[in-house]
Design a protein around this motif. Structure first.
Motif, PDB file in Angstrom:
ATOM      1  N   ASP A   1       4.272  10.294  15.278  1.00 44.12           N
ATOM      2  CA  ASP A   1       3.678  10.724  14.015  1.00 44.12           C
ATOM      3  C   ASP A   1       4.417  10.010  12.887  1.00 44.12           C
ATOM      4  O   ASP A   1       5.627  10.190  12.722  1.00 44.12           O
ATOM      5  CB  ASP A   1       3.852  12.234  13.822  1.00 44.12           C
ATOM      6  N   TRP A   2       3.704   9.178  12.116  1.00 41.30           N
ATOM      7  CA  TRP A   2       4.287   8.557  10.919  1.00 41.30           C
ATOM      8  C   TRP A   2       3.740   9.321   9.724  1.00 41.30           C
ATOM      9  O   TRP A   2       2.575   9.170   9.338  1.00 41.30           O
ATOM     10  CB  TRP A   2       3.928   7.077  10.846  1.00 41.30           C
ATOM     11  N   LEU A   3       4.591  10.175   9.127  1.00 44.02           N
ATOM     12  CA  LEU A   3       4.171  11.090   8.073  1.00 44.02           C
ATOM     13  C   LEU A   3       5.079  10.942   6.856  1.00 44.02           C
ATOM     14  O   LEU A   3       5.888  11.827   6.549  1.00 44.02           O
ATOM     15  CB  LEU A   3       4.200  12.535   8.592  1.00 44.02           C
ATOM     16  N   PRO A   4       4.974   9.834   6.139  1.00 45.17           N
ATOM     17  CA  PRO A   4       5.825   9.646   4.953  1.00 45.17           C
ATOM     18  C   PRO A   4       5.379  10.533   3.806  1.00 45.17           C
ATOM     19  O   PRO A   4       4.226  10.987   3.750  1.00 45.17           O
ATOM     20  CB  PRO A   4       5.610   8.170   4.618  1.00 45.17           C
ATOM     21  N   GLN A   5       6.295  10.761   2.873  1.00 45.05           N
ATOM     22  CA  GLN A   5       5.907  11.426   1.632  1.00 45.05           C
ATOM     23  C   GLN A   5       5.239  10.405   0.701  1.00 45.05           C
ATOM     24  O   GLN A   5       5.135   9.225   1.021  1.00 45.05           O
ATOM     25  CB  GLN A   5       7.130  12.087   1.007  1.00 45.05           C
ATOM     26  N   GLU A   6       4.793  10.854  -0.446  1.00 48.55           N
ATOM     27  CA  GLU A   6       3.942  10.033  -1.306  1.00 48.55           C
ATOM     28  C   GLU A   6       4.637   8.765  -1.801  1.00 48.55           C
ATOM     29  O   GLU A   6       5.848   8.739  -2.003  1.00 48.55           O
ATOM     30  CB  GLU A   6       3.492  10.842  -2.526  1.00 48.55           C
ATOM     31  N   THR A   7       3.838   7.729  -2.018  1.00 50.14           N
ATOM     32  CA  THR A   7       4.261   6.566  -2.792  1.00 50.14           C
ATOM     33  C   THR A   7       3.682   6.712  -4.193  1.00 50.14           C
ATOM     34  O   THR A   7       2.464   6.839  -4.361  1.00 50.14           O
ATOM     35  CB  THR A   7       3.749   5.260  -2.158  1.00 50.14           C
ATOM     36  N   ILE A   8       4.552   6.723  -5.210  1.00 51.03           N
ATOM     37  CA  ILE A   8       4.121   6.864  -6.600  1.00 51.03           C
ATOM     38  C   ILE A   8       4.170   5.492  -7.262  1.00 51.03           C
ATOM     39  O   ILE A   8       5.226   4.854  -7.308  1.00 51.03           O
ATOM     40  CB  ILE A   8       5.012   7.858  -7.365  1.00 51.03           C
ATOM     41  N   LEU A   9       3.036   5.025  -7.740  1.00 52.79           N
ATOM     42  CA  LEU A   9       2.931   3.709  -8.360  1.00 52.79           C
ATOM     43  C   LEU A   9       2.995   3.855  -9.871  1.00 52.79           C
ATOM     44  O   LEU A   9       2.121   4.485 -10.482  1.00 52.79           O
ATOM     45  CB  LEU A   9       1.622   3.034  -7.950  1.00 52.79           C
ATOM     46  N   TYR A  10       4.025   3.279 -10.505  1.00 57.67           N
ATOM     47  CA  TYR A  10       4.147   3.295 -11.961  1.00 57.67           C
ATOM     48  C   TYR A  10       3.223   2.231 -12.560  1.00 57.67           C
ATOM     49  O   TYR A  10       2.820   1.283 -11.890  1.00 57.67           O
ATOM     50  CB  TYR A  10       5.583   2.995 -12.378  1.00 57.67           C
ATOM     51  N   ASP A  11       2.917   2.398 -13.827  1.00 56.96           N
ATOM     52  CA  ASP A  11       2.120   1.387 -14.521  1.00 56.96           C
ATOM     53  C   ASP A  11       2.851   0.042 -14.470  1.00 56.96           C
ATOM     54  O   ASP A  11       4.033  -0.053 -14.791  1.00 56.96           O
ATOM     55  CB  ASP A  11       1.902   1.809 -15.972  1.00 56.96           C
ATOM     56  N   GLY A  12       2.128  -0.998 -14.041  1.00 55.04           N
ATOM     57  CA  GLY A  12       2.723  -2.322 -13.923  1.00 55.04           C
ATOM     58  C   GLY A  12       3.404  -2.584 -12.593  1.00 55.04           C
ATOM     59  O   GLY A  12       4.006  -3.643 -12.417  1.00 55.04           O
ATOM     60  N   ALA A  13       3.301  -1.654 -11.642  1.00 58.51           N
ATOM     61  CA  ALA A  13       3.935  -1.848 -10.340  1.00 58.51           C
ATOM     62  C   ALA A  13       3.286  -3.000  -9.585  1.00 58.51           C
ATOM     63  O   ALA A  13       2.086  -3.265  -9.712  1.00 58.51           O
ATOM     64  CB  ALA A  13       3.850  -0.574  -9.514  1.00 58.51           C
ATOM     65  N   ARG A  14       4.103  -3.679  -8.792  1.00 54.15           N
ATOM     66  CA  ARG A  14       3.627  -4.738  -7.899  1.00 54.15           C
ATOM     67  C   ARG A  14       4.237  -4.464  -6.526  1.00 54.15           C
ATOM     68  O   ARG A  14       5.456  -4.534  -6.361  1.00 54.15           O
ATOM     69  CB  ARG A  14       4.027  -6.122  -8.408  1.00 54.15           C
TER      70      ARG A  14
ATOM     71  N   VAL B   1      -9.568  10.120   8.239  1.00 50.53           N
ATOM     72  CA  VAL B   1      -9.838  11.025   7.118  1.00 50.53           C
ATOM     73  C   VAL B   1      -9.421  10.332   5.827  1.00 50.53           C
ATOM     74  O   VAL B   1      -8.340   9.732   5.750  1.00 50.53           O
ATOM     75  CB  VAL B   1      -9.060  12.352   7.259  1.00 50.53           C
ATOM     76  N   ARG B   2     -10.267  10.406   4.795  1.00 47.57           N
ATOM     77  CA  ARG B   2      -9.969   9.899   3.451  1.00 47.57           C
ATOM     78  C   ARG B   2      -9.957  11.064   2.484  1.00 47.57           C
ATOM     79  O   ARG B   2     -10.847  11.933   2.542  1.00 47.57           O
ATOM     80  CB  ARG B   2     -11.022   8.893   2.997  1.00 47.57           C
ATOM     81  N   LEU B   3      -8.978  11.066   1.584  1.00 47.45           N
ATOM     82  CA  LEU B   3      -8.834  12.177   0.651  1.00 47.45           C
ATOM     83  C   LEU B   3      -8.585  11.677  -0.766  1.00 47.45           C
ATOM     84  O   LEU B   3      -7.852  10.703  -0.963  1.00 47.45           O
ATOM     85  CB  LEU B   3      -7.671  13.083   1.073  1.00 47.45           C
ATOM     86  N   LEU B   4      -9.175  12.365  -1.757  1.00 48.58           N
ATOM     87  CA  LEU B   4      -8.974  12.080  -3.173  1.00 48.58           C
ATOM     88  C   LEU B   4      -8.675  13.387  -3.893  1.00 48.58           C
ATOM     89  O   LEU B   4      -9.277  14.427  -3.579  1.00 48.58           O
ATOM     90  CB  LEU B   4     -10.224  11.440  -3.793  1.00 48.58           C
ATOM     91  N   ALA B   5      -7.774  13.333  -4.884  1.00 46.49           N
ATOM     92  CA  ALA B   5      -7.444  14.527  -5.664  1.00 46.49           C
ATOM     93  C   ALA B   5      -7.020  14.108  -7.060  1.00 46.49           C
ATOM     94  O   ALA B   5      -6.605  12.974  -7.292  1.00 46.49           O
ATOM     95  CB  ALA B   5      -6.339  15.331  -4.991  1.00 46.49           C
ATOM     96  N   ARG B   6      -7.076  15.065  -8.007  1.00 49.28           N
ATOM     97  CA  ARG B   6      -6.692  14.762  -9.384  1.00 49.28           C
ATOM     98  C   ARG B   6      -5.184  14.613  -9.527  1.00 49.28           C
ATOM     99  O   ARG B   6      -4.706  13.948 -10.437  1.00 49.28           O
ATOM    100  CB  ARG B   6      -7.209  15.846 -10.324  1.00 49.28           C
ATOM    101  N   ASP B   7      -4.409  15.265  -8.654  1.00 49.88           N
ATOM    102  CA  ASP B   7      -2.963  15.069  -8.663  1.00 49.88           C
ATOM    103  C   ASP B   7      -2.415  15.307  -7.263  1.00 49.88           C
ATOM    104  O   ASP B   7      -3.152  15.671  -6.335  1.00 49.88           O
ATOM    105  CB  ASP B   7      -2.261  15.942  -9.701  1.00 49.88           C
ATOM    106  N   GLY B   8      -1.110  15.107  -7.107  1.00 53.76           N
ATOM    107  CA  GLY B   8      -0.517  15.090  -5.788  1.00 53.76           C
ATOM    108  C   GLY B   8      -0.362  16.433  -5.118  1.00 53.76           C
ATOM    109  O   GLY B   8      -0.312  16.501  -3.887  1.00 53.76           O
ATOM    110  N   TRP B   9      -0.288  17.536  -5.898  1.00 54.59           N
ATOM    111  CA  TRP B   9      -0.006  18.820  -5.279  1.00 54.59           C
ATOM    112  C   TRP B   9      -1.171  19.350  -4.447  1.00 54.59           C
ATOM    113  O   TRP B   9      -0.977  19.732  -3.283  1.00 54.59           O
ATOM    114  CB  TRP B   9       0.435  19.835  -6.321  1.00 54.59           C
ATOM    115  N   PRO B  10      -2.414  19.410  -4.953  1.00 53.27           N
ATOM    116  CA  PRO B  10      -3.513  19.824  -4.070  1.00 53.27           C
ATOM    117  C   PRO B  10      -3.712  18.860  -2.908  1.00 53.27           C
ATOM    118  O   PRO B  10      -4.098  19.281  -1.807  1.00 53.27           O
ATOM    119  CB  PRO B  10      -4.735  19.865  -4.990  1.00 53.27           C
TER     120      PRO B  10
END
Length: 269
Positions: free
Chosen positions: A108-121, A237-246
């Motif tokens: 099981d590869w279950l990483p926590q979130e990757t947060i992309l800042y504005d201007g990230a590469r 499965v594909r998922l979309l949400a307005r923010d990370g908590w839900p």
């Protein structure tokens, strides 16, 4: 001749590799900013927890994680915290993950979130090599911007690929590419809409399609839009949400359907 002053930015380099057998740790190697921890477990799968001590990914950084499981070995790999990709002026940060599972094993590869800042590469590639009879569960959650700070992503370069091979043959290939041009279209109603967090989850195993209906029944978290499909030998499965908590709440509900083991301990700290 006048001296020309130049400034060289410090780059982070990190590599961590873990090899496990049915009786436990066989090999551990780590260097630079990458660390791997194996917390003592009382129930569930053995856990590998990766950590980037640099605190995030900046321009030109390199990070490499590797997991190797011998035949018959089952394990879970995750990250200690959310990974952050900062604004980058020059070369992108590069992350590579190499996951190898021996015959009859499971990862099981279950990483926590990757947060992309504005201007990230960021360029990231995950490759999984499954021996005959092996399987895996792959999660990749992404959050666009620091939502709590009201950040809007206007500039971004993301190349993110996941390739799964079994007995040398590609059986799953999932790719996401985002740049400035794509961002201008991304928030149209037919695409992300108001979503700022997304995730993909793939279970690679012959029994994957059998879980389609229970998974669809569990896709009921308020504020999350999701869909599931079952190609032969897979469940996606594909998922979309307005923010990370839900999004995380929905992912945790799905994981309870997809796997008999407890959630990663580090997620609950």
């Amino acid at each position: 001749m006048d001296a020309i002053a130049t400034t060289r930015m410090q780059r982070s380099r990190g590599a961590a590799s873990v090899r496990l057998g049915p009786r436990g740790l066989l090999d551990l190697a780590q260097s630079g900013s990458a660390k791997a921890m194996l917390p003592r477990m009382t129930a569930g799968l053995p856990e590998i927890v990766f950590l980037n001590t640099a605190g995030g990914l900046a321009s030109g950084d390199r990070l490499d994680y590797r997991v190797g499981l011998t035949p018959g070995t089952r394990a879970l790999a995750t990250t200690q915290t959310a990974e952050r990709a900062y604004r980058a002026k020059d070369a992108p940060a590069r992350v590579t993950l190499h996951l190898a599972v021996g015959e009859g094993g499971w990862l099981d590869w279950l990483p926590q979130e990757t947060i992309l800042y504005d201007g990230a590469r960021l360029r990231r590639e995950t490759t999984v090599d499954l021996a005959p009879g092996a399987g895996c569960l792959l999660l990749e959650p992404i959050v666009l911007g620091r939502i709590a700070m009201g950040e809007t992503i206007r500039h971004l370069h993301l190349s993110d690929r996941r390739i799964v091979r079994q007995d040398g043959r590609v059986i799953h290939h999932d790719a996401l590419a985002l740049d400035d041009a794509a961002l201008s279209r991304l928030h149209r109603p037919a695409m992300l809409g108001e979503a700022r967090a997304m995730a993909s989850l793939a279970l690679i195993a012959p029994h994957g399609p059998d879980l389609l209906e229970p998974v669809r029944a569990a896709l009921d978290e308020p504020g999350v839009t999701a869909a599931a499909s079952a190609p032969p030998g897979r469940l996606v499965v594909r998922l979309l949400a307005r923010d990370g908590w839900p999004l995380r709440r929905q992912i945790m509900r799905l994981l309870r359907v997809l796997r008999p083991d407890p959630l990663p301990r580090i997620w609950q700290v």
